[in-house]
Scaffold this motif. Structure first.
Motif, PDB file in Angstrom:
ATOM      1  N   UNK A   1       0.815  -1.143  -0.010  1.00 60.07           N
ATOM      2  CA  UNK A   1      -0.178  -0.040  -0.151  1.00 60.07           C
ATOM      3  C   UNK A   1       0.866   1.185  -0.139  1.00 60.07           C
ATOM      4  N   UNK A   2       1.818   1.367   0.714  1.00 63.83           N
ATOM      5  CA  UNK A   2       2.596   2.463   0.850  1.00 63.83           C
ATOM      6  C   UNK A   2       3.499   2.775  -0.170  1.00 63.83           C
ATOM      7  N   UNK A   3       3.793   1.618  -0.778  1.00 65.65           N
ATOM      8  CA  UNK A   3       4.744   1.652  -2.141  1.00 65.65           C
ATOM      9  C   UNK A   3       4.031   2.274  -3.193  1.00 65.65           C
ATOM     10  N   UNK A   4       2.589   1.952  -3.373  1.00 64.19           N
ATOM     11  CA  UNK A   4       1.836   2.513  -4.667  1.00 64.19           C
ATOM     12  C   UNK A   4       1.206   3.673  -4.241  1.00 64.19           C
ATOM     13  N   UNK A   5       1.546   4.395  -3.193  1.00 64.19           N
ATOM     14  CA  UNK A   5       0.600   5.516  -2.672  1.00 64.19           C
ATOM     15  C   UNK A   5       0.775   6.606  -3.581  1.00 64.19           C
ATOM     16  N   UNK A   6       1.997   6.957  -4.494  1.00 64.45           N
ATOM     17  CA  UNK A   6       2.073   7.983  -5.233  1.00 64.45           C
ATOM     18  C   UNK A   6       2.238   7.382  -6.464  1.00 64.45           C
ATOM     19  N   UNK A   7       1.834   6.072  -6.996  1.00 65.07           N
ATOM     20  CA  UNK A   7       1.776   5.642  -8.189  1.00 65.07           C
ATOM     21  C   UNK A   7       0.463   6.229  -9.055  1.00 65.07           C
ATOM     22  N   UNK A   8       0.458   5.700 -10.131  1.00 65.93           N
ATOM     23  CA  UNK A   8      -0.749   6.000 -11.011  1.00 65.93           C
ATOM     24  C   UNK A   8      -2.039   4.950 -10.359  1.00 65.93           C
ATOM     25  N   UNK A   9      -1.819   3.723  -9.936  1.00 65.58           N
ATOM     26  CA  UNK A   9      -2.700   2.760  -9.395  1.00 65.58           C
ATOM     27  C   UNK A   9      -2.250   2.353  -7.967  1.00 65.58           C
ATOM     28  N   UNK A  10      -3.077   3.204  -7.066  1.00 69.98           N
ATOM     29  CA  UNK A  10      -2.933   2.516  -5.599  1.00 69.98           C
ATOM     30  C   UNK A  10      -3.330   1.102  -5.564  1.00 69.98           C
ATOM     31  N   UNK A  11      -2.751   0.476  -4.777  1.00 71.59           N
ATOM     32  CA  UNK A  11      -3.171  -1.012  -4.651  1.00 71.59           C
ATOM     33  C   UNK A  11      -4.027  -1.187  -3.371  1.00 71.59           C
TER      34      UNK A  11
ATOM     35  N   UNK B   1     -10.540   8.505  -1.844  1.00 75.53           N
ATOM     36  CA  UNK B   1     -10.862   9.548  -1.089  1.00 75.53           C
ATOM     37  C   UNK B   1     -10.296  10.921  -1.637  1.00 75.53           C
ATOM     38  N   UNK B   2      -9.250  10.809  -2.304  1.00 70.28           N
ATOM     39  CA  UNK B   2      -8.549  11.858  -2.866  1.00 70.28           C
ATOM     40  C   UNK B   2      -7.800  11.566  -4.389  1.00 70.28           C
ATOM     41  N   UNK B   3      -7.452  12.403  -5.064  1.00 68.81           N
ATOM     42  CA  UNK B   3      -6.439  12.338  -6.162  1.00 68.81           C
ATOM     43  C   UNK B   3      -5.207  13.160  -5.830  1.00 68.81           C
ATOM     44  N   UNK B   4      -4.157  12.607  -5.987  1.00 73.00           N
ATOM     45  CA  UNK B   4      -2.891  13.532  -5.700  1.00 73.00           C
ATOM     46  C   UNK B   4      -3.017  14.262  -7.157  1.00 73.00           C
ATOM     47  N   UNK B   5      -2.589  15.614  -6.767  1.00 76.85           N
ATOM     48  CA  UNK B   5      -2.321  16.783  -7.885  1.00 76.85           C
ATOM     49  C   UNK B   5      -1.004  16.278  -8.493  1.00 76.85           C
ATOM     50  N   UNK B   6      -1.233  15.942  -9.879  1.00 72.02           N
ATOM     51  CA  UNK B   6       0.431  15.448 -10.573  1.00 72.02           C
ATOM     52  C   UNK B   6       1.033  16.662 -10.518  1.00 72.02           C
ATOM     53  N   UNK B   7       0.780  18.024 -10.390  1.00 71.07           N
ATOM     54  CA  UNK B   7       1.656  19.039 -10.367  1.00 71.07           C
ATOM     55  C   UNK B   7       2.304  19.360  -8.893  1.00 71.07           C
ATOM     56  N   UNK B   8       1.907  18.542  -8.112  1.00 69.79           N
ATOM     57  CA  UNK B   8       2.381  18.424  -6.606  1.00 69.79           C
ATOM     58  C   UNK B   8       1.678  19.516  -5.812  1.00 69.79           C
ATOM     59  N   UNK B   9       0.610  20.045  -6.192  1.00 67.76           N
ATOM     60  CA  UNK B   9      -0.278  21.047  -5.417  1.00 67.76           C
ATOM     61  C   UNK B   9      -1.322  20.132  -4.429  1.00 67.76           C
ATOM     62  N   UNK B  10      -2.323  20.753  -4.098  1.00 66.42           N
ATOM     63  CA  UNK B  10      -3.190  20.411  -2.891  1.00 66.42           C
ATOM     64  C   UNK B  10      -4.045  19.144  -3.693  1.00 66.42           C
ATOM     65  N   UNK B  11      -4.237  18.189  -2.646  1.00 62.94           N
ATOM     66  CA  UNK B  11      -4.944  17.063  -3.158  1.00 62.94           C
ATOM     67  C   UNK B  11      -6.311  17.417  -3.452  1.00 62.94           C
TER      68      UNK B  11
END
Length: 196
Positions: free
Chosen positions: A52-62, A107-117
């Motif tokens: 889970x932690x390893x996929x947290x910032x990937x395109x497909x969270x496990x 619950x959220x998506x990570x902003x690809x530009x690194x901004x707010x979720x």
């Protein structure tokens, strides 16, 4: 409404369990459907796995290990959390529930530009916490700054959903609360839940 009622207390005869029963009964009496998620009785593991932690910032969270609970969250229109505050924070099992179920792509998506979720829980219209503290009101609010309320309202609720009804009802100084004070609190819980 479909309410996900999340209970986080290890003792089946706890005051928190009584609060959950009051809320459950009032919600059902009001015509709502309630999904009781008792984290301890369902043997929820709060530990974020390596996958889970390893996929947290990937395109497909496990999310394969928590699919069932995620489905229950996604099916809900509202969330009611019932828990004690320990050391001015959540019980570890509830913190783990947030860590493992309120995840990217759910619950959220990570902003690809690194901004707010970006919030994703558009289905959630109600987010309530029914809680107790061992400390008096003034310690929680004036000395500690009410950290649990801040985390829930400004953090989890605001970052995962928009325009929801947030409420927190607390019984302070729980360790010294009389039966009369506890009964009065249960009556407040029932009245609040009946207004949903």
């Amino acid at each position: 409404m479909r309410i996900l009622l999340v209970l986080a207390h290890p003792l089946e005869d706890s005051f928190a369990a009584s609060v959950a029963r009051e809320a459950h009964e009032a919600l059902v009496a009001g015509g709502h459907s309630v999904d009781l998620l008792d984290l301890y009785r369902e043997d929820f593991d709060p530990r974020l796995s390596k996958v889970e932690r390893g996929s947290y910032f990937s395109d497909h969270y496990d999310s394969s290990l928590t699919e069932g609970m995620i489905a229950r969250l996604q099916a809900a229109d509202g969330i009611v959390l019932v828990f004690p505050q320990w050391w001015f924070n959540f019980p570890a099992i509830l913190k783990g529930f947030f860590d493992r179920v309120f995840v990217p792509g759910v619950a959220f998506d990570n902003d690809p530009a690194g901004g707010r979720i970006i919030p994703r829980l558009k289905n959630i219209k109600l987010f309530w916490a029914l809680t107790t503290t061992g400390s008096p009101w003034w310690v929680v609010h004036l000395y500690m700054g009410n950290p649990v309320r801040r985390l829930l309202k400004r953090g989890i609720a605001a970052f995962c959903a928009k325009g929801l009804d947030f409420r927190m009802l607390s019984l302070h100084d729980m360790d010294r609360a009389t039966d009369e004070k506890r009964k009065a609190h249960l009556a407040r819980v029932r009245r609040l839940a009946a207004r949903v």
